[in-house]
Write a protein that holds these residues in place. Structure first.
Motif, PDB file in Angstrom:
ATOM      1  N   GLY A   3     -30.222  15.150 -13.081  1.00  0.00           N
ATOM      2  CA  GLY A   3     -29.490  16.258 -12.312  1.00  0.00           C
ATOM      3  C   GLY A   3     -28.059  16.921 -13.258  1.00  0.00           C
ATOM      4  N   THR A   4     -27.791  16.443 -14.179  1.00  0.00           N
ATOM      5  CA  THR A   4     -26.809  16.882 -15.077  1.00  0.00           C
ATOM      6  C   THR A   4     -27.307  17.817 -16.043  1.00  0.00           C
ATOM      7  OG1 THR A   4     -25.683  14.637 -15.069  1.00  0.00           O
ATOM      8  CG2 THR A   4     -25.017  16.147 -16.762  1.00  0.00           C
ATOM      9  N   ASP A   5     -26.327  19.320 -16.031  1.00  0.00           N
ATOM     10  CA  ASP A   5     -26.485  20.203 -16.876  1.00  0.00           C
ATOM     11  C   ASP A   5     -25.732  20.216 -18.301  1.00  0.00           C
ATOM     12  OD1 ASP A   5     -27.082  22.475 -18.167  1.00  0.00           O
ATOM     13  OD2 ASP A   5     -25.886  23.921 -16.682  1.00  0.00           O
ATOM     14  N   PRO A   6     -26.318  19.759 -19.273  1.00  0.00           N
ATOM     15  CA  PRO A   6     -25.681  19.671 -20.616  1.00  0.00           C
ATOM     16  C   PRO A   6     -24.751  20.689 -20.915  1.00  0.00           C
ATOM     17  CG  PRO A   6     -27.812  19.054 -20.684  1.00  0.00           C
ATOM     18  CD  PRO A   6     -27.718  19.682 -19.532  1.00  0.00           C
ATOM     19  N   ALA A   7     -25.229  21.990 -20.555  1.00  0.00           N
ATOM     20  CA  ALA A   7     -24.405  23.266 -20.909  1.00  0.00           C
ATOM     21  C   ALA A   7     -23.293  23.240 -20.345  1.00  0.00           C
ATOM     22  CB  ALA A   7     -25.343  24.645 -20.741  1.00  0.00           C
ATOM     23  N   THR A   8     -23.356  22.860 -19.042  1.00  0.00           N
ATOM     24  CA  THR A   8     -22.338  23.034 -17.878  1.00  0.00           C
ATOM     25  C   THR A   8     -21.095  21.646 -18.733  1.00  0.00           C
ATOM     26  OG1 THR A   8     -23.152  23.655 -16.122  1.00  0.00           O
ATOM     27  CG2 THR A   8     -21.274  22.215 -15.751  1.00  0.00           C
ATOM     28  N   VAL A   9     -21.568  20.670 -18.995  1.00  0.00           N
ATOM     29  CA  VAL A   9     -20.788  19.411 -19.244  1.00  0.00           C
ATOM     30  C   VAL A   9     -20.097  20.047 -20.481  1.00  0.00           C
ATOM     31  CG1 VAL A   9     -20.567  17.219 -20.223  1.00  0.00           C
ATOM     32  CG2 VAL A   9     -22.013  17.711 -18.202  1.00  0.00           C
ATOM     33  N   GLY A  10     -20.740  20.492 -21.695  1.00  0.00           N
ATOM     34  CA  GLY A  10     -20.148  21.105 -22.744  1.00  0.00           C
ATOM     35  C   GLY A  10     -19.079  22.215 -22.615  1.00  0.00           C
ATOM     36  N   ASP A  11     -19.365  23.222 -21.939  1.00  0.00           N
ATOM     37  CA  ASP A  11     -18.380  24.152 -21.236  1.00  0.00           C
ATOM     38  C   ASP A  11     -17.134  23.621 -20.892  1.00  0.00           C
ATOM     39  OD1 ASP A  11     -20.009  26.283 -22.246  1.00  0.00           O
ATOM     40  OD2 ASP A  11     -20.661  26.746 -20.263  1.00  0.00           O
ATOM     41  N   GLU A  12     -17.223  22.566 -20.084  1.00  0.00           N
ATOM     42  CA  GLU A  12     -16.117  21.920 -19.363  1.00  0.00           C
ATOM     43  C   GLU A  12     -15.340  21.198 -20.238  1.00  0.00           C
ATOM     44  OE1 GLU A  12     -18.032  21.749 -14.890  1.00  0.00           O
ATOM     45  OE2 GLU A  12     -17.924  20.105 -15.873  1.00  0.00           O
ATOM     46  N   LEU A  13     -15.916  20.382 -21.079  1.00  0.00           N
ATOM     47  CA  LEU A  13     -15.301  19.781 -22.098  1.00  0.00           C
ATOM     48  C   LEU A  13     -14.491  20.431 -22.954  1.00  0.00           C
ATOM     49  CD1 LEU A  13     -18.034  16.835 -22.867  1.00  0.00           C
ATOM     50  CD2 LEU A  13     -15.888  16.475 -22.057  1.00  0.00           C
ATOM     51  N   LEU A  14     -15.042  21.510 -23.682  1.00  0.00           N
ATOM     52  CA  LEU A  14     -14.245  22.559 -24.576  1.00  0.00           C
ATOM     53  C   LEU A  14     -13.032  23.260 -23.562  1.00  0.00           C
ATOM     54  CD1 LEU A  14     -17.218  24.120 -26.353  1.00  0.00           C
ATOM     55  CD2 LEU A  14     -15.683  22.258 -27.349  1.00  0.00           C
ATOM     56  N   SER A  15     -13.486  23.422 -22.290  1.00  0.00           N
ATOM     57  CA  SER A  15     -12.304  24.158 -21.399  1.00  0.00           C
ATOM     58  C   SER A  15     -11.081  22.997 -21.620  1.00  0.00           C
ATOM     59  CB  SER A  15     -12.654  24.253 -20.109  1.00  0.00           C
ATOM     60  OG  SER A  15     -12.814  23.166 -19.359  1.00  0.00           O
ATOM     61  N   VAL A  16     -11.314  21.672 -21.494  1.00  0.00           N
ATOM     62  CA  VAL A  16     -10.368  20.546 -21.518  1.00  0.00           C
ATOM     63  C   VAL A  16      -9.731  20.582 -23.039  1.00  0.00           C
ATOM     64  CG1 VAL A  16      -9.751  18.278 -21.332  1.00  0.00           C
ATOM     65  CG2 VAL A  16     -11.583  19.267 -19.866  1.00  0.00           C
ATOM     66  N   VAL A  17     -10.367  20.818 -24.008  1.00  0.00           N
ATOM     67  CA  VAL A  17      -9.666  20.797 -25.151  1.00  0.00           C
ATOM     68  C   VAL A  17      -8.871  22.220 -25.167  1.00  0.00           C
ATOM     69  CG1 VAL A  17     -10.361  21.378 -27.617  1.00  0.00           C
ATOM     70  CG2 VAL A  17     -11.997  20.206 -26.489  1.00  0.00           C
ATOM     71  N   ASP A  18      -9.239  23.289 -24.435  1.00  0.00           N
ATOM     72  CA  ASP A  18      -8.221  24.254 -24.676  1.00  0.00           C
ATOM     73  C   ASP A  18      -6.832  23.958 -23.825  1.00  0.00           C
ATOM     74  OD1 ASP A  18      -9.764  25.998 -25.918  1.00  0.00           O
ATOM     75  OD2 ASP A  18     -10.491  27.062 -23.991  1.00  0.00           O
ATOM     76  N   LEU A  19      -7.186  23.240 -22.851  1.00  0.00           N
ATOM     77  CA  LEU A  19      -5.902  22.657 -21.877  1.00  0.00           C
ATOM     78  C   LEU A  19      -5.102  21.743 -22.503  1.00  0.00           C
ATOM     79  CD1 LEU A  19      -4.487  22.423 -19.099  1.00  0.00           C
ATOM     80  CD2 LEU A  19      -6.222  20.398 -18.742  1.00  0.00           C
ATOM     81  N   LEU A  20      -5.585  20.751 -23.385  1.00  0.00           N
ATOM     82  CA  LEU A  20      -4.839  19.832 -24.186  1.00  0.00           C
ATOM     83  C   LEU A  20      -4.272  20.480 -25.259  1.00  0.00           C
ATOM     84  CD1 LEU A  20      -7.581  16.681 -24.133  1.00  0.00           C
ATOM     85  CD2 LEU A  20      -5.426  16.991 -22.735  1.00  0.00           C
ATOM     86  N   GLY A  21      -4.854  21.381 -25.890  1.00  0.00           N
ATOM     87  CA  GLY A  21      -4.066  21.847 -27.193  1.00  0.00           C
ATOM     88  C   GLY A  21      -2.957  22.798 -26.591  1.00  0.00           C
ATOM     89  N   ARG A  22      -3.180  23.136 -25.375  1.00  0.00           N
ATOM     90  CA  ARG A  22      -1.631  23.904 -24.829  1.00  0.00           C
ATOM     91  C   ARG A  22      -0.721  23.112 -24.238  1.00  0.00           C
ATOM     92  NH1 ARG A  22      -5.946  26.912 -22.057  1.00  0.00           N
ATOM     93  NH2 ARG A  22      -5.167  25.934 -20.101  1.00  0.00           N
TER      94      ARG A  22
END
Length: 273
Positions: A26-45
């Motif tokens: 039930g897990t979409d790897p693309a969604t997880v990947g996108d979300e993890l990279l959005s967290v990278v952006d957040l932590l970077g800021r």
């Protein structure tokens, strides 16, 4: 990506958790990947947040609770479960924690490409993007400009590549562009190609040829390199007529220069000596 011992251990735990999460149908790897990279952006800021999440003096539970309080309702539960492991582990520095989350995001996206049968296409597209950027110094400077707004660089990547490459390719390139500095962009793009090839247990051979190679020539070269290195080789070829003839092959740090230009340069050095 170079990590210290504590961060390598933390990343290993997080990679195991990511694999468990992605194994759920039930897990979409693309969604997880996108979300993890959005967290990278957040932590970077947010320097205060990344320091707090990686603060070894705080309890594991408090670090997990902090990250969940910031992200709850904004990303999916599978991604939060991976981040629980990230926040609950000991990292050598805040920056290495961010690097680790980026690595996890890339891995999830490549898993998505693998499951959809697009990994080969993504690998080829990443190589082409890397060569385009390497061949256009002004473009590389624009994409590496640390003073340019992130959204401007995103829009530049999308304008250049979005309708020409897979969504996974576009997302990976965007992530690299937003974090790479200076001439590190080219190296980061090449690293993506290598990581993608490793998914199929292959090494990458960057081949520069004076002329186009036929499919038969590519197959013969790949076979010879596979025998030479004792492992499967992913062949990526670009044409540079300035070589005059022959090939230059780079596998990792090793370079085999069989070009006319290379032979002439070698001869000049011997005569000068």
């Amino acid at each position: 990506m170079t990590l210290h011992a504590a961060s390598r251990e933390a990343l290993g735990l997080a990679e195991t958790r990511l694999s468990e999460v992605l194994a759920d149908a039930g897990t979409d790897p693309a969604t997880v990947g996108d979300e993890l990279l959005s967290v990278v952006d957040l932590l970077g800021r947010e320097i205060t947040l990344r320091r707090a999440v990686s603060d070894a003096s705080a309890s594991e539970d408090s670090r997990k609770a902090l990250l969940r309080s910031v992200l709850a309702g904004k990303i999916s539960e599978p991604t939060l479960q991976v981040l629980d492991t990230v926040a609950g582990s000991r990292w050598s520095s805040p920056r290495e924690l961010v690097d680790g989350v980026e690595s996890l995001g890339r891995s999830a996206l490549l898993t998505s490409a693998e499951k959809s049968g697009k990994l080969d296409a993504v690998e080829g597209q990443l190589f082409q993007v890397a060569r385009i950027v390497a061949g256009e110094p002004e473009l590389e400077r624009a994409l590496s400009d640390q003073t340019a707004p992130a959204e401007a660089k995103r829009n530049l990547v999308r304008g250049l590549f979005a309708d020409k490459v897979d969504l996974v390719t576009k997302t990976l390139v965007e992530a690299v562009v937003l974090r790479a500095k200076g001439h590190g962009l080219g190296e980061a793009l090449d690293e993506l190609v290598r990581l993608t090839a490793e998914r199929r247990e292959r090494s990458v051979a960057h081949v520069t040829s004076a002329s186009e190679l036929s499919d038969e020539q590519k197959a013969q070269l790949a076979e010879k390199l596979t025998r030479l290195y004792g492992r499967a080789i992913a062949l990526h070829v670009e044409v540079d007529q300035k070589l005059g003839g022959g090939l230059i092959v780079r596998v990792g740090e090793e370079v085999i220069d069989g070009s006319v230009a290379g032979q002439l340069e070698s001869l000049r050095k011997r005569l000068a000596g």
